[in-house]
Design a protein around this motif. Sequence first.
Motif, PDB file in Angstrom:
ATOM      1  N   SER A 268       0.847  -1.198   0.000  1.00  0.00           N
ATOM      2  CA  SER A 268       0.000   0.000   0.000  1.00  0.00           C
ATOM      3  C   SER A 268       0.879   1.243   0.000  1.00  0.00           C
ATOM      4  O   SER A 268       2.071   1.146   0.317  1.00  0.00           O
TER       5      SER A 268
ATOM      6  N   GLU B 244       1.046   3.588   2.022  1.00  0.00           N
ATOM      7  CA  GLU B 244       1.609   3.956   3.332  1.00  0.00           C
ATOM      8  C   GLU B 244       2.835   3.095   3.663  1.00  0.00           C
ATOM      9  O   GLU B 244       3.809   3.572   4.216  1.00  0.00           O
ATOM     10  N   GLU B 245       2.719   1.832   3.355  1.00  0.00           N
ATOM     11  CA  GLU B 245       3.818   0.913   3.697  1.00  0.00           C
ATOM     12  C   GLU B 245       5.041   1.118   2.798  1.00  0.00           C
ATOM     13  O   GLU B 245       6.168   0.909   3.216  1.00  0.00           O
ATOM     14  N   ARG B 246       4.775   1.495   1.573  1.00  0.00           N
ATOM     15  CA  ARG B 246       5.825   1.456   0.550  1.00  0.00           C
ATOM     16  C   ARG B 246       7.084   2.283   0.875  1.00  0.00           C
ATOM     17  O   ARG B 246       8.198   1.764   0.782  1.00  0.00           O
TER      18      ARG B 246
END
Length: 366
Positions: A77, A79-81
Amino acid sequence: MKKGRAFFISSLFLPVRLSPLKMTTAMLENAHPLWEQFRQELQSVSSLGQWTQLRDRYLSRQRGLITLEVKKLGRLSAEERPSAGQRLNVLKVQVEKALENHYQLLKEQERFRQLQSERIDVTLPGYYPRRGRIHPLRRIQREMEEIFMRMGFQVALGPELEWDYYNFEALNMPPGHPARDTQDTLYITENLLLRTHTSPVQIRTMQQQPPPVRIVVPGKVFRRDAVDATHSPMFHQMEGLVVDAGITFADLKGTLEAFLKELFSPQTRVRFQPSYFPFVEPGAEVVISCIFCSGTGCRVCKQNGWIEVMGAGMVHPKVLQKVGYDPETYTGFAWGMGIDRIAMLKYQIDDLRIFFENDVRFLSQF
Ligand code: DAH
């Protein structure tokens, strides 16, 4: 293609050499699980071949473990990237740095191994090339030349292939002269031969210069002789010639006696016995007291106490005339001796053949 992804992929292709990476505690705590795996695998890399394999296993552009991880980022996602990307990027830099260090280490090890294998112990003794030596005959010849040179003589040389004229005729041995038969001659043509003695160089020298003459002539001579312990078809002589105004038989005696005492020993006694050679008058045979038994009698002198070493005499007036010297003004003396014979005496060798066989065991003793 999303912007963030493009950023990470291009950063994968950083040059391998990087400036040292400062690792913060946060980075280490946050380390990617592949880091530990890589570190363990790196520990067992001990050759450049293994190193290349490991590098490709992690960094290959197609199937490198890190490359595959980067490709997976797209599935995360938004946010995680960024943090995952950041983590991967750190991993990659770490891996590259560790590979680089390890590479240097392997190179150093290899160089060390090479230096070890090429190591030279400079304290070991070297290999000495076998040195040649002066042949005993040449040695004696030089010794004889040196004695005469100290007495004011010059060394003269002449051809081994000689004209009948110089070898015989000019030396008062005209065709048919019986003395020719005593020198079994090797003829090339009727007038050309292998010189049977060094005496022809007397003629050649006198033809080329006015008196005074004071020469010695070493060289090879040839006779039609069968080989045995004391005969060889090729052997060596040393001729001598002195011509000047007022030379007498006393000069002959003094010169040859001085030479023989110098060559053998001061105790050597020298005797002059009447003899005949066509090119001298009077002629003499020079004998010395046996150098082995001092004259008491032994095998070498055949119990006789004396050994013949040369022929000599006062140069025959006819010989002087032939070269245009005036025998009323000039007189001289000459001699001829066998170098091989003198060497046999000096080195106590009883077989002449050994000089010409070139057996290194014999030659290396001189
Ligand atoms: N040429 C003589 C020979 O070969 C040796 C010799 C004898 C030489 C007397 C001389 C001499 O110069 O005077 O047998």
